[in-house]
Design a protein around this motif. Structure first.
Motif, mmCIF file in Angstrom:
data_model
loop_
_atom_site.group_PDB
_atom_site.id
_atom_site.type_symbol
_atom_site.label_atom_id
_atom_site.label_comp_id
_atom_site.label_asym_id
_atom_site.label_seq_id
_atom_site.Cartn_x
_atom_site.Cartn_y
_atom_site.Cartn_z
ATOM 1 N N LEU A 249 0.814 -1.201 0.000
ATOM 2 C CA LEU A 249 0.000 0.000 0.000
ATOM 3 C C LEU A 249 0.852 1.258 0.000
ATOM 4 O O LEU A 249 1.855 1.336 0.708
ATOM 5 C CB LEU A 249 -0.907 0.009 1.241
ATOM 6 N N LYS A 250 0.411 2.230 -0.768
ATOM 7 C CA LYS A 250 1.093 3.517 -0.816
ATOM 8 C C LYS A 250 0.871 4.254 0.496
ATOM 9 O O LYS A 250 -0.232 4.294 1.021
ATOM 10 C CB LYS A 250 0.531 4.350 -1.972
ATOM 11 N N ARG A 251 1.933 4.812 1.045
ATOM 12 C CA ARG A 251 1.845 5.610 2.257
ATOM 13 C C ARG A 251 1.680 7.066 1.863
ATOM 14 O O ARG A 251 2.305 7.537 0.921
ATOM 15 C CB ARG A 251 3.132 5.503 3.083
ATOM 16 N N PHE A 252 0.847 7.781 2.621
ATOM 17 C CA PHE A 252 0.634 9.194 2.385
ATOM 18 C C PHE A 252 1.184 9.962 3.578
ATOM 19 O O PHE A 252 0.877 9.643 4.727
ATOM 20 C CB PHE A 252 -0.858 9.496 2.226
ATOM 21 N N SER A 253 1.990 10.972 3.300
ATOM 22 C CA SER A 253 2.503 11.810 4.370
ATOM 23 C C SER A 253 1.312 12.487 5.041
ATOM 24 O O SER A 253 0.467 13.072 4.371
ATOM 25 C CB SER A 253 3.454 12.855 3.796
ATOM 26 N N ALA A 254 1.223 12.347 6.356
ATOM 27 C CA ALA A 254 0.065 12.873 7.070
ATOM 28 C C ALA A 254 0.466 13.285 8.476
ATOM 29 O O ALA A 254 0.619 12.444 9.348
ATOM 30 C CB ALA A 254 -1.033 11.816 7.136
ATOM 31 N N GLU B 202 -3.734 13.682 -0.863
ATOM 32 C CA GLU B 202 -3.156 13.573 -2.213
ATOM 33 C C GLU B 202 -3.409 14.839 -3.009
ATOM 34 O O GLU B 202 -2.524 15.348 -3.692
ATOM 35 C CB GLU B 202 -3.721 12.342 -2.934
ATOM 36 N N ASP B 203 -4.631 15.378 -2.909
ATOM 37 C CA ASP B 203 -4.961 16.619 -3.616
ATOM 38 C C ASP B 203 -4.106 17.770 -3.124
ATOM 39 O O ASP B 203 -3.638 18.583 -3.909
ATOM 40 C CB ASP B 203 -6.440 16.972 -3.432
ATOM 41 N N GLU B 204 -3.895 17.857 -1.800
ATOM 42 C CA GLU B 204 -3.065 18.925 -1.232
ATOM 43 C C GLU B 204 -1.624 18.795 -1.697
ATOM 44 O O GLU B 204 -0.944 19.796 -1.900
ATOM 45 C CB GLU B 204 -3.136 18.898 0.290
ATOM 46 N N LYS B 205 -1.160 17.575 -1.878
ATOM 47 C CA LYS B 205 0.217 17.326 -2.331
ATOM 48 C C LYS B 205 0.399 17.793 -3.768
ATOM 49 O O LYS B 205 1.428 18.351 -4.121
ATOM 50 C CB LYS B 205 0.522 15.832 -2.207
ATOM 51 N N ILE B 206 -0.620 17.603 -4.597
ATOM 52 C CA ILE B 206 -0.539 17.957 -6.014
ATOM 53 C C ILE B 206 -0.570 19.466 -6.191
ATOM 54 O O ILE B 206 0.102 20.010 -7.046
ATOM 55 C CB ILE B 206 -1.683 17.280 -6.799
ATOM 56 N N GLN B 207 -1.331 20.158 -5.385
ATOM 57 C CA GLN B 207 -1.495 21.619 -5.555
ATOM 58 C C GLN B 207 -0.347 22.394 -5.046
ATOM 59 O O GLN B 207 0.508 22.195 -4.449
ATOM 60 C CB GLN B 207 -2.765 22.066 -4.858
ATOM 61 N N LEU C 133 -7.318 10.388 2.707
ATOM 62 C CA LEU C 133 -6.175 10.130 1.829
ATOM 63 C C LEU C 133 -6.311 10.882 0.513
ATOM 64 O O LEU C 133 -5.331 11.435 0.005
ATOM 65 C CB LEU C 133 -6.019 8.629 1.581
ATOM 66 N N TYR C 134 -7.521 10.915 -0.052
ATOM 67 C CA TYR C 134 -7.752 11.683 -1.287
ATOM 68 C C TYR C 134 -7.459 13.161 -1.057
ATOM 69 O O TYR C 134 -6.838 13.823 -1.884
ATOM 70 C CB TYR C 134 -9.188 11.520 -1.780
ATOM 71 N N LYS C 135 -7.900 13.671 0.098
ATOM 72 C CA LYS C 135 -7.657 15.068 0.440
ATOM 73 C C LYS C 135 -6.156 15.336 0.555
ATOM 74 O O LYS C 135 -5.653 16.336 0.049
ATOM 75 C CB LYS C 135 -8.369 15.406 1.754
#
Length: 121
Positions: A13-18, A116-121, A112-114
């Motif tokens: 699983l991909k880990r998301f910085s949080a 990811e979106d913050e990371k892209i912007q 996680l979607y949120k």
């Protein structure tokens, strides 16, 4: 080429910085801060060690002042631990979520979607 550079990521699983505050469900006390998150668990940094072989009940996802409805409640157990070796010791623990409900999984996935979106912007 260095052998270490050739290693592939073996995690499923991909880990998301949080960087999220993590609280105890028992007394709403701040336990520590997440470093990363995925749908099955998280890495958490604490000042006190997480107990071995013991289920812990935590919540995260919003600040303590926000509505209880928005909190993500989950039970977890520690699968690994490491710590810093300096005067102010910090404990890094890998937590595995124990059978989260479908609603809880949906809340984690939305978070996680949120992230990811913050990371892209």
């Amino acid at each position: 080429m260095n052998a270490q550079l050739q290693l592939k990521e073996k995690r499923r699983l991909k880990r998301f910085s949080a960087q999220l505050k993590v609280y105890s469900q028992i007394n709403d006390e701040l336990i520590g801060y997440s470093e990363n998150l995925h749908v099955e668990g998280m890495m958490i940094v604490t000042k006190k060690p997480i107990p071995k072989d013991q289920e812990i009940d935590i919540w995260f996802g919003v600040d303590k002042e926000e509505k209880r409805l928005n909190r993500i409640f989950v039970s977890a157990y520690k699968v690994w631990e490491s710590f810093t070796d300096n005067d102010e010791r910090f404990y890094y623990s890998g937590l595995h979520f124990i059978a989260p409900s479908g609603d809880t999984l949906d809340k984690i996935q939305t978070l996680l979607y949120k992230l990811e979106d913050e990371k892209i912007q």
